[in-house]
Design an enzyme around this catalytic site. Sequence first.
Site, PDB file in Angstrom:
ATOM      1  N   VAL A   1       8.861  14.131  15.989  1.00 40.02           N
ATOM      2  CA  VAL A   1       9.107  15.221  16.934  1.00 40.02           C
ATOM      3  C   VAL A   1       8.323  16.485  16.571  1.00 40.02           C
ATOM      4  O   VAL A   1       8.193  17.403  17.386  1.00 40.02           O
ATOM      5  CB  VAL A   1      10.624  15.532  17.005  1.00 40.02           C
ATOM      6  CG1 VAL A   1      11.131  16.210  15.745  1.00 40.02           C
ATOM      7  CG2 VAL A   1      10.957  16.366  18.235  1.00 40.02           C
TER       8      VAL A   1
ATOM      9  N   ALA B   1      11.599  11.805   7.301  1.00 39.97           N
ATOM     10  CA  ALA B   1      12.068  11.557   8.670  1.00 39.97           C
ATOM     11  C   ALA B   1      10.975  11.903   9.659  1.00 39.97           C
ATOM     12  O   ALA B   1      10.191  12.829   9.435  1.00 39.97           O
ATOM     13  CB  ALA B   1      13.291  12.406   8.969  1.00 39.97           C
ATOM     14  N   ASP B   2      10.950  11.146  10.730  1.00 41.18           N
ATOM     15  CA  ASP B   2      10.073  11.484  11.855  1.00 41.18           C
ATOM     16  C   ASP B   2      10.840  12.214  12.941  1.00 41.18           C
ATOM     17  O   ASP B   2      10.274  13.003  13.699  1.00 41.18           O
ATOM     18  CB  ASP B   2       9.408  10.227  12.405  1.00 41.18           C
ATOM     19  CG  ASP B   2       8.392   9.718  11.404  1.00 41.18           C
ATOM     20  OD1 ASP B   2       8.788   8.990  10.482  1.00 41.18           O
ATOM     21  OD2 ASP B   2       7.218  10.129  11.499  1.00 41.18           O
ATOM     22  N   ARG B   3      12.129  11.918  13.030  1.00 38.25           N
ATOM     23  CA  ARG B   3      12.976  12.638  13.993  1.00 38.25           C
ATOM     24  C   ARG B   3      14.437  12.449  13.593  1.00 38.25           C
ATOM     25  O   ARG B   3      14.929  11.324  13.515  1.00 38.25           O
ATOM     26  CB  ARG B   3      12.744  12.080  15.399  1.00 38.25           C
ATOM     27  CG  ARG B   3      13.260  12.931  16.518  1.00 38.25           C
ATOM     28  CD  ARG B   3      13.009  12.278  17.880  1.00 38.25           C
ATOM     29  NE  ARG B   3      11.639  12.243  18.329  1.00 38.25           N
ATOM     30  CZ  ARG B   3      11.146  12.863  19.402  1.00 38.25           C
ATOM     31  NH1 ARG B   3      11.929  13.611  20.143  1.00 38.25           N
ATOM     32  NH2 ARG B   3       9.880  12.719  19.746  1.00 38.25           N
TER      33      ARG B   3
ATOM     34  N   ALA C   1      15.154   8.615  12.771  1.00 40.17           N
ATOM     35  CA  ALA C   1      14.017   7.691  12.860  1.00 40.17           C
ATOM     36  C   ALA C   1      13.091   7.953  11.693  1.00 40.17           C
ATOM     37  O   ALA C   1      12.724   9.096  11.414  1.00 40.17           O
ATOM     38  CB  ALA C   1      13.263   7.905  14.167  1.00 40.17           C
TER      39      ALA C   1
END
Length: 358
Positions: free
Chosen positions: A93, A245-247, A255
């Site tokens: 995000v 974390a990516d989101r 995620a």
Amino acid sequence: MALESIRYSDGKLEILDQLLLPAQNKYVSVKGVEDGWKVINRMQVRGAPAIAIVGCLSLAVEIYNEQFNDKKSLRQEIEGKLNYLVSARPTAVNMKIAADELIKLSNELAINDDISVNEMKQKFLDTTEAMLRKDIEDNKAIGTNGANAILQNKTDGSSVRVLTHCNTGSLATAGYGTALGVVRKLFEMNRLEHIYCTETRPYNQGARLTAFELVHDKLPATLIIDSMVSALMQKKNIAAVVVGADRVVANGDTANKIGTYQIAVVAKYHNVPFYIAAPLTSIDLKISSGEQIQIEERPQREMTHVGDHRIAAQGIKCWNPAFDVTPAHLITGIITEKGVFKPDEMREKVSEFLQTGK
Ligand code: MRU
């Protein structure tokens, strides 16, 4: 010397080509948004914070080298090109949050009659360049908060063994790293007995990139393959898992790189605390639960080949999601630059920081 994945000064941007690591240390020049989109999409640069910084700086390169006659055209260019950059990879995000903030800033500057077009351009460039410094500061705070959380019950001063997954270090950020920042801080405090990193198939961020960083920085480290995680927890007295974390969404579902979810399940079974380390720019309060996160699927070739060499049987079908979602109930704490939050308190605490800026 610290590893530098992103170099920017005076309208010139270069990134360390992560497709060539660890065999070659080669910087490639990013001359504008088209190059920025490509290096992100091909994963020459990767890691949620680094994607956002390189995306925004690729636009800064264009704007630095262009003359604008009016604020309207500058505003349109900023909005259109940032929205295009968001499309390069969908799961993290950070690029979307950075784009929204810069678009909001350019909208405000465009309607402010006290600001000239050149001042608007300079303000955009200053704000974009500041992302590099801010990311390193945030990572250092994440490192301290995470190390303290992991050590909170270790009152005897002993050192800990930690497991991480994927690459969250200097190569995935502007420097120092998020989860790897926590590991670095434990090492600086003389409390890291050992760091284990997974290979992270199929793109091998762990074997190629994290292992490269750990060797470069001389940390006590061992590489394991992804299917060794249960055995590691059974045999090696792991004190905590810390991943990036990516989101992270409003209910705490997170995620991150494919394989994170199964590590969290195994950690729960073995009573090992499982931490997510991420800056506020990886937290997406607009999405309520992990089911709504778009998971990028990558080419089959990443699974079937190592370099040019095919390792999978001809004709087999492959499923290659780049990320998975770890449910909030498997997460012990979310380590941010503002503190460590339990998943169920994260929404409230983060909203407060975002509203007050404190
Ligand atoms: O596909 P990648 O290499 O961009 O995935 C990276 C990860 O999943 C990282 O763990 C995450 O972005 C955090 S980086 C600080």
